[in-house]
Design a protein around this motif. Structure first.
Motif, PDB file in Angstrom:
ATOM      1  N   LEU A  83       0.717  -1.024   0.067  1.00  0.00           N
ATOM      2  CA  LEU A  83      -0.061  -0.047  -0.040  1.00  0.00           C
ATOM      3  C   LEU A  83       0.859   1.400   0.011  1.00  0.00           C
ATOM      4  O   LEU A  83       1.792   1.348   0.766  1.00  0.00           O
ATOM      5  CB  LEU A  83      -0.745   0.014   1.169  1.00  0.00           C
ATOM      6  CG  LEU A  83      -1.932  -1.181   1.278  1.00  0.00           C
ATOM      7  CD1 LEU A  83      -2.874  -1.182   2.543  1.00  0.00           C
ATOM      8  CD2 LEU A  83      -2.838  -1.189   0.171  1.00  0.00           C
ATOM      9  N   ASP A  84       0.514   2.170  -0.818  1.00  0.00           N
ATOM     10  CA  ASP A  84       1.203   3.611  -0.825  1.00  0.00           C
ATOM     11  C   ASP A  84       2.446   3.594  -1.360  1.00  0.00           C
ATOM     12  O   ASP A  84       3.270   4.564  -1.156  1.00  0.00           O
ATOM     13  CB  ASP A  84       1.051   4.268   0.686  1.00  0.00           C
ATOM     14  CG  ASP A  84       1.169   5.942   0.331  1.00  0.00           C
ATOM     15  OD1 ASP A  84       0.534   6.227  -0.348  1.00  0.00           O
ATOM     16  OD2 ASP A  84       1.755   6.556   1.504  1.00  0.00           O
ATOM     17  N   THR A  85       2.777   2.560  -1.984  1.00  0.00           N
ATOM     18  CA  THR A  85       4.070   2.449  -2.821  1.00  0.00           C
ATOM     19  C   THR A  85       3.958   1.298  -3.773  1.00  0.00           C
ATOM     20  O   THR A  85       3.217   0.531  -3.821  1.00  0.00           O
ATOM     21  CB  THR A  85       5.248   2.445  -1.681  1.00  0.00           C
ATOM     22  OG1 THR A  85       6.476   2.406  -2.592  1.00  0.00           O
ATOM     23  CG2 THR A  85       5.066   1.079  -0.801  1.00  0.00           C
ATOM     24  N   ASP A 107      -2.230   1.867  -4.905  1.00  0.00           N
ATOM     25  CA  ASP A 107      -1.285   3.031  -4.670  1.00  0.00           C
ATOM     26  C   ASP A 107      -2.019   4.179  -5.479  1.00  0.00           C
ATOM     27  O   ASP A 107      -2.760   3.956  -6.531  1.00  0.00           O
ATOM     28  CB  ASP A 107       0.193   2.780  -5.025  1.00  0.00           C
ATOM     29  CG  ASP A 107       0.836   4.177  -4.723  1.00  0.00           C
ATOM     30  OD1 ASP A 107       0.606   4.807  -4.017  1.00  0.00           O
ATOM     31  OD2 ASP A 107       2.076   4.033  -5.205  1.00  0.00           O
ATOM     32  N   HIS A 108      -1.618   5.638  -5.201  1.00  0.00           N
ATOM     33  CA  HIS A 108      -2.152   6.675  -5.751  1.00  0.00           C
ATOM     34  C   HIS A 108      -0.723   7.461  -6.382  1.00  0.00           C
ATOM     35  O   HIS A 108      -1.046   8.711  -6.980  1.00  0.00           O
ATOM     36  CB  HIS A 108      -2.964   7.624  -5.038  1.00  0.00           C
ATOM     37  CG  HIS A 108      -2.443   8.202  -3.962  1.00  0.00           C
ATOM     38  ND1 HIS A 108      -2.130   9.536  -3.694  1.00  0.00           N
ATOM     39  CD2 HIS A 108      -1.046   7.683  -3.115  1.00  0.00           C
ATOM     40  CE1 HIS A 108      -1.470   9.974  -2.658  1.00  0.00           C
ATOM     41  NE2 HIS A 108      -0.981   9.026  -2.155  1.00  0.00           N
ATOM     42  N   HIS A 109       0.397   6.887  -6.517  1.00  0.00           N
ATOM     43  CA  HIS A 109       1.581   7.706  -6.889  1.00  0.00           C
ATOM     44  C   HIS A 109       1.615   7.511  -8.473  1.00  0.00           C
ATOM     45  O   HIS A 109       1.478   6.404  -9.035  1.00  0.00           O
ATOM     46  CB  HIS A 109       2.690   7.152  -6.327  1.00  0.00           C
ATOM     47  CG  HIS A 109       2.887   7.589  -4.762  1.00  0.00           C
ATOM     48  ND1 HIS A 109       2.611   6.883  -3.777  1.00  0.00           N
ATOM     49  CD2 HIS A 109       3.180   8.725  -4.334  1.00  0.00           C
ATOM     50  CE1 HIS A 109       2.693   7.315  -2.686  1.00  0.00           C
ATOM     51  NE2 HIS A 109       3.363   8.381  -2.843  1.00  0.00           N
ATOM     52  N   VAL A 110       1.798   8.576  -9.224  1.00  0.00           N
ATOM     53  CA  VAL A 110       1.872   8.440 -10.737  1.00  0.00           C
ATOM     54  C   VAL A 110       2.823   7.738 -11.367  1.00  0.00           C
ATOM     55  O   VAL A 110       2.843   7.090 -12.140  1.00  0.00           O
ATOM     56  CB  VAL A 110       1.506  10.208 -11.261  1.00  0.00           C
ATOM     57  CG1 VAL A 110       2.880  10.834 -10.666  1.00  0.00           C
ATOM     58  CG2 VAL A 110       1.541  10.090 -12.801  1.00  0.00           C
ATOM     59  N   THR A 155      -3.611  13.894   6.138  1.00  0.00           N
ATOM     60  CA  THR A 155      -2.290  13.929   5.999  1.00  0.00           C
ATOM     61  C   THR A 155      -1.825  14.118   4.356  1.00  0.00           C
ATOM     62  O   THR A 155      -1.212  15.214   4.236  1.00  0.00           O
ATOM     63  CB  THR A 155      -1.399  12.919   6.689  1.00  0.00           C
ATOM     64  OG1 THR A 155      -1.807  11.690   6.351  1.00  0.00           O
ATOM     65  CG2 THR A 155      -1.706  12.902   8.131  1.00  0.00           C
ATOM     66  N   ASP A 156      -2.574  13.373   3.717  1.00  0.00           N
ATOM     67  CA  ASP A 156      -2.006  13.604   2.183  1.00  0.00           C
ATOM     68  C   ASP A 156      -2.545  14.412   1.588  1.00  0.00           C
ATOM     69  O   ASP A 156      -2.006  14.951   0.376  1.00  0.00           O
ATOM     70  CB  ASP A 156      -2.192  12.180   1.442  1.00  0.00           C
ATOM     71  CG  ASP A 156      -1.086  11.216   1.315  1.00  0.00           C
ATOM     72  OD1 ASP A 156      -0.137  11.489   2.166  1.00  0.00           O
ATOM     73  OD2 ASP A 156      -0.866  10.559   0.284  1.00  0.00           O
ATOM     74  N   THR A 157      -3.767  15.213   1.965  1.00  0.00           N
ATOM     75  CA  THR A 157      -4.623  16.302   1.486  1.00  0.00           C
ATOM     76  C   THR A 157      -4.081  17.680   2.023  1.00  0.00           C
ATOM     77  O   THR A 157      -4.709  18.805   1.699  1.00  0.00           O
ATOM     78  CB  THR A 157      -6.122  16.305   1.533  1.00  0.00           C
ATOM     79  OG1 THR A 157      -6.396  16.111   2.739  1.00  0.00           O
ATOM     80  CG2 THR A 157      -6.292  15.010   0.520  1.00  0.00           C
TER      81      THR A 157
HETATM   82 MN    MN Z   1      -0.009   8.724   0.221  1.00  0.00          MN
END
Ligand code: MN
Ligand code: 5GP
Length: 320
Positions: A83-85, A107-110, A155-157
């Protein structure tokens, strides 16, 4: 993606996120773990993460169950949830990932091209917590899961302020709020509150910052000696680059802190005129258009000199 469907029949599940875990990483890992422990009580669910700060520990439910040692008696987990990576920043959890029978990556990383057997990557999402929430059967949520997800979204926004915040983000956050946790003190204690050490080191970074490129870029660095003097850990550096970026006129902020004599962690923020994900990717890192990072070797002078060239090139490319 429906998480329960992807994990159907699994008896052993491992969950992990990136090195130096942040709120979205810990929040998404714990939300998934709490949900799976509740909906698949016969399965063993182990979460592996590096150590993180007290405010995340106290506001994300279930963090006392996280293994920080990366040791396990399971030779090969049925499913490993990343998750997240992607797999690139799993750190010491990488061998456990490599040995797993099936891998699921959310994940949401482009810059994440998908490291799992099954992938759910959406760069338009505010956070991995927003994506994880979409994979859960909503009627099985509870207050603890909702709170864990909410921490990551906050935290991410930057408390629903960064441009990654969408109407959908707000709808999901609103739904989570409905579970009745104390969101107001959560936001204060997880996002705004700083320890005395964090305030002092932020002060140093601001005081010693340097404007360049006609005031369009700002840079600051904290060396290891200074970190040791204040007894600051990497987690205490969170938020410094965002504060630098708030300087009027600045469209790109660079913050470095020293990990080893010739190794620095680099954080980049941009107003969109520079694609910092592209810059970070060039140096082996990644992230988002407006927030990205990487680990660099060299002196901080060399790193910043190289970076300014890359940033200038990106600016020209985007016609700025
Ligand atoms: Mn994140
Ligand atoms: P931060 O500057 O807050 O550490 O990170 C900003 C964004 O870039 C986050 O989304 C973070 O996950 C990503 N990021 C930071 N450092 C790295 C890195 O070394 N590699 C990759 N792939 N992403 C990073």
């Amino acid at each position: 993606m429906n998480l329960s469907q992807e994990l159907r029949g699994a008896n052993t599940i491992a969950i992990s996120g990136h090195i130096r875990p942040d709120g979205d990483c810990v929040g998404s890992c714990m939300a998934a773990a709490l949900y799976l422990r509740k909906t698949m009580p016969q399965a063993r669910v182990d979460v592996f993460l590096e150590e993180f700060g007290e405010s995340l520990r106290s506001h994300i439910p279930g963090t006392e169950t996280i293994c920080h040692s990366f040791e396990t008696d399971v030779a090969s987990y049925d499913v490993f949830l990343v998750l997240d990576t992607g797999a690139d920043r799993l750190g010491e959890a990488k061998p456990i990932f490599d040995a797993a029978k099936k891998t699921v990556n959310i994940d949401h990383h482009v810059t994440n091209t998908g490291s799992g057997t099954v992938n759910f990557i959406d760069p338009a999402a505010s956070s991995t917590c927003e994506l994880v929430c979409e994979t859960l059967d909503r009627e099985r949520l509870d207050r603890e899961i909702a709170q864990a997800l909410y921490v990551g979204m906050v935290t991410d926004t930057g408390v629903f302020k960064y441009s990654n915040t969408s109407p959908k983000t707000m709808r999901i956050a609103g739904e989570l709020m409905g579970y009745g946790f104390d969101f107001s003190s959560l936001i204060d204690e997880v996002f705004y509150e700083k320890t005395y050490v964090q305030s002092q080191i932020l002060g140093r970074a601001l005081l010693e910052s340097i404007l360049f490129m006609d005031g369009r870029c700002i840079f600051s660095v904290i060396d290891k000696k200074t970190m040791e003097f204040y007894q600051a850990s990497p987690g205490d550096m969170d938020g410094i680059v965002s504060q630098l970026f708030l300087t009027k006129g600045v469209c790109c902020a660079i913050f470095l802190y020293q990990l080893d004599p010739l190794t620095y962690k680099v954080s980049l923020r941009s107003d969109g005129t520079v694609d910092v994900a592209a810059v970070a990717r060039f140096y082996g890192g990644g992230g988002h258009v407006r927030a990205a990072g990487f680990t660099a070797s060299g002196t901080h002078h060399d790193i910043v000199n190289n970076l300014s060239e890359s940033i200038e090139m990106q600016m020209e490319k985007n016609g700025n």
